[in-house]
Every structure is written in structure tokens, then in C-alpha cells.
Design a protein around this motif. Structure first.
Motif, mmCIF file in Angstrom:
data_model
loop_
_atom_site.group_PDB
_atom_site.id
_atom_site.type_symbol
_atom_site.label_atom_id
_atom_site.label_comp_id
_atom_site.label_asym_id
_atom_site.label_seq_id
_atom_site.Cartn_x
_atom_site.Cartn_y
_atom_site.Cartn_z
ATOM 1 N N HIS A 89 0.814 -1.223 0.000
ATOM 2 C CA HIS A 89 0.000 0.000 0.000
ATOM 3 C C HIS A 89 0.844 1.269 0.000
ATOM 4 O O HIS A 89 1.957 1.281 0.533
ATOM 5 C CB HIS A 89 -0.946 0.009 1.207
ATOM 6 C CG HIS A 89 -0.230 -0.054 2.519
ATOM 7 N ND1 HIS A 89 0.017 1.066 3.276
ATOM 8 C CD2 HIS A 89 0.305 -1.092 3.218
ATOM 9 C CE1 HIS A 89 0.658 0.704 4.384
ATOM 10 N NE2 HIS A 89 0.857 -0.593 4.373
ATOM 11 N N ASP A 100 6.543 1.410 5.743
ATOM 12 C CA ASP A 100 5.330 0.599 5.876
ATOM 13 C C ASP A 100 4.476 0.787 4.618
ATOM 14 O O ASP A 100 3.807 1.815 4.490
ATOM 15 C CB ASP A 100 4.581 1.057 7.139
ATOM 16 C CG ASP A 100 3.230 0.388 7.302
ATOM 17 O OD1 ASP A 100 2.885 -0.487 6.487
ATOM 18 O OD2 ASP A 100 2.505 0.757 8.249
ATOM 19 N N GLY A 101 4.528 -0.180 3.714
ATOM 20 C CA GLY A 101 3.803 -0.078 2.450
ATOM 21 C C GLY A 101 4.729 0.192 1.264
ATOM 22 O O GLY A 101 4.986 -0.701 0.460
ATOM 23 N N GLU A 132 -4.999 1.229 2.564
ATOM 24 C CA GLU A 132 -4.912 0.040 3.408
ATOM 25 C C GLU A 132 -5.169 0.418 4.861
ATOM 26 O O GLU A 132 -5.876 -0.261 5.583
ATOM 27 C CB GLU A 132 -3.521 -0.604 3.269
ATOM 28 C CG GLU A 132 -3.393 -1.980 3.925
ATOM 29 C CD GLU A 132 -2.802 -1.940 5.311
ATOM 30 O OE1 GLU A 132 -2.651 -3.003 5.911
ATOM 31 O OE2 GLU A 132 -2.490 -0.855 5.816
ATOM 32 N N GLU A 133 -4.586 1.536 5.276
ATOM 33 C CA GLU A 133 -4.643 1.935 6.687
ATOM 34 C C GLU A 133 -6.012 2.481 7.084
ATOM 35 O O GLU A 133 -6.382 2.410 8.255
ATOM 36 C CB GLU A 133 -3.580 3.009 6.973
ATOM 37 C CG GLU A 133 -2.152 2.620 6.582
ATOM 38 C CD GLU A 133 -1.501 1.693 7.600
ATOM 39 O OE1 GLU A 133 -2.190 1.252 8.532
ATOM 40 O OE2 GLU A 133 -0.301 1.423 7.451
ATOM 41 N N HIS A 197 6.936 -6.774 3.043
ATOM 42 C CA HIS A 197 6.528 -5.726 3.988
ATOM 43 C C HIS A 197 7.514 -5.705 5.147
ATOM 44 O O HIS A 197 8.122 -6.733 5.446
ATOM 45 C CB HIS A 197 5.112 -6.046 4.505
ATOM 46 C CG HIS A 197 4.379 -4.873 5.061
ATOM 47 N ND1 HIS A 197 4.634 -4.368 6.314
ATOM 48 C CD2 HIS A 197 3.397 -4.102 4.542
ATOM 49 C CE1 HIS A 197 3.842 -3.322 6.525
ATOM 50 N NE2 HIS A 197 3.082 -3.141 5.472
ATOM 51 N N GLN A 200 7.390 -4.895 11.301
ATOM 52 C CA GLN A 200 6.648 -4.106 12.302
ATOM 53 C C GLN A 200 6.656 -4.779 13.665
ATOM 54 O O GLN A 200 5.750 -4.575 14.472
ATOM 55 C CB GLN A 200 5.201 -3.841 11.856
ATOM 56 C CG GLN A 200 5.107 -3.127 10.522
ATOM 57 C CD GLN A 200 3.685 -2.887 10.064
ATOM 58 O OE1 GLN A 200 3.024 -3.822 9.630
ATOM 59 N NE2 GLN A 200 3.211 -1.651 10.127
ATOM 60 N N HIS A 364 -2.734 -6.918 6.602
ATOM 61 C CA HIS A 364 -2.111 -6.466 5.352
ATOM 62 C C HIS A 364 -3.085 -6.682 4.198
ATOM 63 O O HIS A 364 -4.006 -7.495 4.292
ATOM 64 C CB HIS A 364 -0.826 -7.259 5.076
ATOM 65 C CG HIS A 364 0.223 -7.057 6.106
ATOM 66 N ND1 HIS A 364 0.922 -5.883 6.222
ATOM 67 C CD2 HIS A 364 0.673 -7.869 7.091
ATOM 68 C CE1 HIS A 364 1.757 -5.978 7.229
ATOM 69 N NE2 HIS A 364 1.634 -7.164 7.786
HETATM 70 ZN ZN LIG Z 1 1.493 -1.786 5.980
#
Ligand SMILES: [Zn+2]
Length: 421
Positions: A89, A100-101, A132-133, A197, A200, A364
Motif C-alpha cells: 500500500h 510501511d507499504g 490500506e490503513e 513488507h 513491524q 495487510h
Molecule cells: Zn502496511
């Protein structure tokens, strides 16, 4: 590291380019210090225009779909061949980091740039999912859901903080809300979905490994639990005669932690609210939240039931009334066994180390893409596991390993297609 096939650039050089492009993408932000790039905003448009330019440079055919996702295709000679989709994303939470993405999107573009002169027995599509978020409209996986055939038109009425609906925002962006379902891809034409990805989380760093193979995306359940006792005078009611809701909740939280450790799941009490709290009042009413996750749906269901029984027992012994309300649930989604096997082979040959298999505790796009095709994910180590934070950081040498793995993986999928792996 060896020279890459069909190109004169080393993986390190390409990894440096990916890192530079991530910095460039981070500049399309509605915030000054951290990053904020929400769905159907000017930043969304600019970031996707930049991604489209990079896709074109990598020899890909580009287009925007009916939801506002950006696509780029490495076309196979035979148009009848199926498509391997690789993506992640491009939107962010508020005050986000840069990886992130975007890391997954830029690695895919870079891998296809390295494979420009290599003929593959399938098309390869890179996709930047636009939402996505769910930062703007509080609805997650909106970019990938229609692609996977899971579009819910009722969402068009959902409004942002300014009262603008998704439908209105789409029109303003140049999209036709009535056409969103046309973004759906056909399962029979889709070979697989791959996503790289950042982890995290801190596991890969603790094992000193650059990448890991994802086994499943954990299912999650969330509850609000209300505990009622009897409020009273802090000076006059002897301890054995109290029904202190907060003492009961304290015991419950300790039980939740011990239970999760014993059963190897994760469980978190993130909120705890003492109603009408005062320094000289025995707490009569407490509400707390519980978030519980496991990569096995069966285990998640069983553990939730067992844990709720234990909380009820604590309540009974203390004369407290315990009521729980489920406020959210997401099913656990396993990654394809064969894609895990292929990732493991490429990780082993790229790193020469034992392969770490790990579950994703976070959601995800791959979760919904599993509805369309076999799905496989690779995680990249991130510093201290920090994410959704401007401090999010990834090492260039890890990006080089991830790129090497992805290039090998794309080539390995040829054997996946013909069933010879
Ligand atoms: Zn993500």
C-alpha cells in the motif's frame, strides 16, 4: 553479492535506489515532520504519479484502476498467460514512517526493472494499493478489497472528519463510484499474490536475520469488558466486605497476561477506564478493552472462550458482575504452503542461513488478496520493530537481501505455475 541477471547493477546499488525513492515518496505528505498520505487526497495523486513514472522507467505498462490503485505491468509475449500480482500500500497512518507499504511497492518495481530483459511465462503486475490503513475514512483495506472481489458499495456513504463521503471524494479525484466493482480481478487469470513488507515487530532483529517467511496473518478479536462491583467509602468498608471492581480488573489483567504466555497467543489490555473515579472511593465500575490474536483461527476461538471463563470465575469469586461485548473480529488468514516453501528456498539461497518462519500480528492487503489467489509474504527486519512512527527504519543491506529474494522468487514462480517445485 553477484551481478543480477539482465542488468549491470548490483543488488546493493539497486537497494540504495529503493531507499532514495522511499525518501522521495515520503515528500508527498500532508504533514511536515512525519508522513501523512491519505486516500483520495492530493498527496495520493502525486505519489501515484511518481510511482507511475518509476514503473514506466522499469518498462511497465501503467494504469489507475477504478478504486484509485496504481498498477504497472510487465507484459508477457502471450496475452493469454496468467498474472502474478506483487504489491503493497501507498497510503499511511498519521505521523508515519516511510517504509510501511512503500518498501513492498518499490522492491517490486526494482525487481521488475532488474528482470526487464528476462522473458517470464506470465504477466507480472505491480500494484500500489491506495487505501490500506483507512486513515481518512476509518475503513481498512479499501484499495485491495474491490480488486479481490470484496467490494461493499454501502461504504460509499462513509464520511471523513470533514463530512465528505467516499463517493464524493472519488468523484472529486476523477473516479466513478459506480464503477468500483470493475476493479475486480479474475481468480482464474491470477497466478498468485506476493507482498514484501516490513515486519513491524522485533523478532527478526532479535534473531539477527534480514528477512523471514510469513506463515499467516493473525486473526484478531476485540472486546469491551464491563466489570461492576459496589462503590463505597475508602475509609469505612473493610477489605473482606468490598466488591472492588478495579482490584478484580487488576487480577483479570494479570490472568490475561499469564494465559497468553501459557497458550502462546498475544493478548493486550490497551484501555482501562475507572468510572466516577476518586481518590477516596472504592471503584464500583470499570471498563477495559481486550485485543486477542493468533495465527490459528481455531486456537483464537478456543483461547477466547477459555479466557472469558477465567475472567467470569474471577468476577464470581469477588462478587463482581462481568459483561463482555465483542466489538471487532478478523479471521486468521494462512499463507499458501507452496509459496512459503518457495520463499524459504529463495531466502536460504540468498542468505545462506536458516529460515525464520513468523506470523504477522498486523493486517495487510495480502489478507483480502488471499480471497483472489494463493498468497505469500516476506517480512523485512525493521529497527527495534518500530512502525507507525517517523522513527521507522530499515537497513539498506536488508533491502538488498529482500530484493535478491524477490527477484529469485519471481523466477521461482515459473516452477510454481507448472507444479514442478
Ligand atoms: Zn502496511
Amino acid at each position: 553479492m553477484s551481478q543480477l541477471e539482465g542488468a549491470h547493477m548490483t543488488a546493493e546499488h539497486r537497494a540504495t535506489q529503493v531507499m532514495e525513492k522511499i525518501q522521495t515518496l515520503a515528500s508527498f505528505s500532508a504533514m511536515q515532520d512525519g508522513i501523512l498520505r491519505a486516500y483520495l487526497t492530493e498527496e495520493h495523486r502525486q505519489a501515484h504519479q511518481q510511482l507511475a513514472r518509476w514503473m514506466t522507467q522499469a518498462g511497465l505498462e501503467t494504469w489507475q484502476d477504478e478504486v484509485g490503485n496504481q498498477w504497472g505491468r510487465k507484459v508477457a509475449a502471450n496475452p493469454e498467460l496468467p498474472t502474478l500480482i506483487i504489491g503493497s500500500h501507498s497510503d499511511t497512518v498519521a505521523n508515519a514512517g516511510g517504509y510501511d507499504g512503500p518498501l513492498g511497492i518499490l522492491l517490486a518495481i526494482e525487481a521488475l526493472d532488474a528482470l526487464q530483459d528476462t522473458e517470464l511465462p506470465f504477466h507480472v503486475d505491480v500494484v500500489a494499493f491506495a487505501d490500506e490503513e483507512g486513515t481518512r475514512f476509518q475503513t481498512t483495506l479499501l484499495g485491495s478489497s474491490p480488486v479481490a472481489g470484496l467490494w461493499n458499495p454501502a461504504l460509499l456513504d462513509r464520511q471523513d472528519a470533514e463530512g465528505i463521503s467516499i463517493g464524493e471524494a472519488m468523484r472529486h479525484f476523477g473516479l466513478e463510484p459506480d464503477n468500483v466493482a470493475q476493479a475486480a480481478r479474475k481468480p482464474e487469470e491470477t497466478l498468485a499474490y506476493l507482498e514484501v513488507h516490513i515486519e513491524q515487530g522485533p523478532l527478526l532483529e532479535s534473531l539477527d536475520l534480514p528477512v523471514g517467511v510469513v506463515t499467516a496473518i493473525a486473526g484478531a478479536k476485540r472486546f469491551l469488558i464491563d466489570v461492576s462491583g459496589v462503590a463505597g467509602h475508602a475509609g469505612t468498608v473493610p477489605l473482606p466486605l468490598r466488591h472492588d471492581a478495579l482490584c478484580g480488573v487488576a487480577q483479570m489483567i494479570a490472568t490475561i497476561e499469564a494465559f497468553a504466555t501459557e497458550h502462546e497467543i498475544v493478548a493486550t489490555v490497551g484501555k482501562c477506564d475507572v468510572r466516577s473515579a476518586a481518590v477516596n472511593v472504592i471503584p464500583g465500575q470499570v471498563q477495559f478493552s481486550l485485543d486477542i490474536r493468533s495465527q490459528s483461527q481455531e486456537k483464537l476461538d478456543r483461547c477466547t472462550q477459555l479466557l472469558m471463563q477465567q475472567l467470569a470465575t474471577i468476577g464470581e469469586k469477588r462478587g463482581l458482575n462481568v459483561v463482555h461485548e465483542q466489538i471487532y473480529q478478523a479471521q486468521a488468514v494462512p499463507c499458501s504452503d507452496r509459496l512459503q516453501q518457495l520463499w524459504a528456498q529463495v531466502v536460504e539461497s540468498a542468505t545462506g542461513k536458516d529460515v525464520c518462519y513468523l506470523a504477522s500480528g498486523a493486517g495487510h492487503d495480502a489478507m483480502v488478496m488471499a480471497n483472489l489467489a494463493d498468497m505469500g509474504m516476506l517480512f523485512v527486519r525493521c529497527e527495534k520493530g518500530i512502525s507507525h512512527n517517523p522513527k521507522e527504519n530499515v537497513q539498506t543491506q536488508d533491502v538488498a537481501v529482500a530484493l535478491d529474494c524477490l527477484i529469485r522468487m519471481i523466477q521461482s514462480v515459473s516452477s510454481y505455475q507448472t507444479g514442478t517445485c
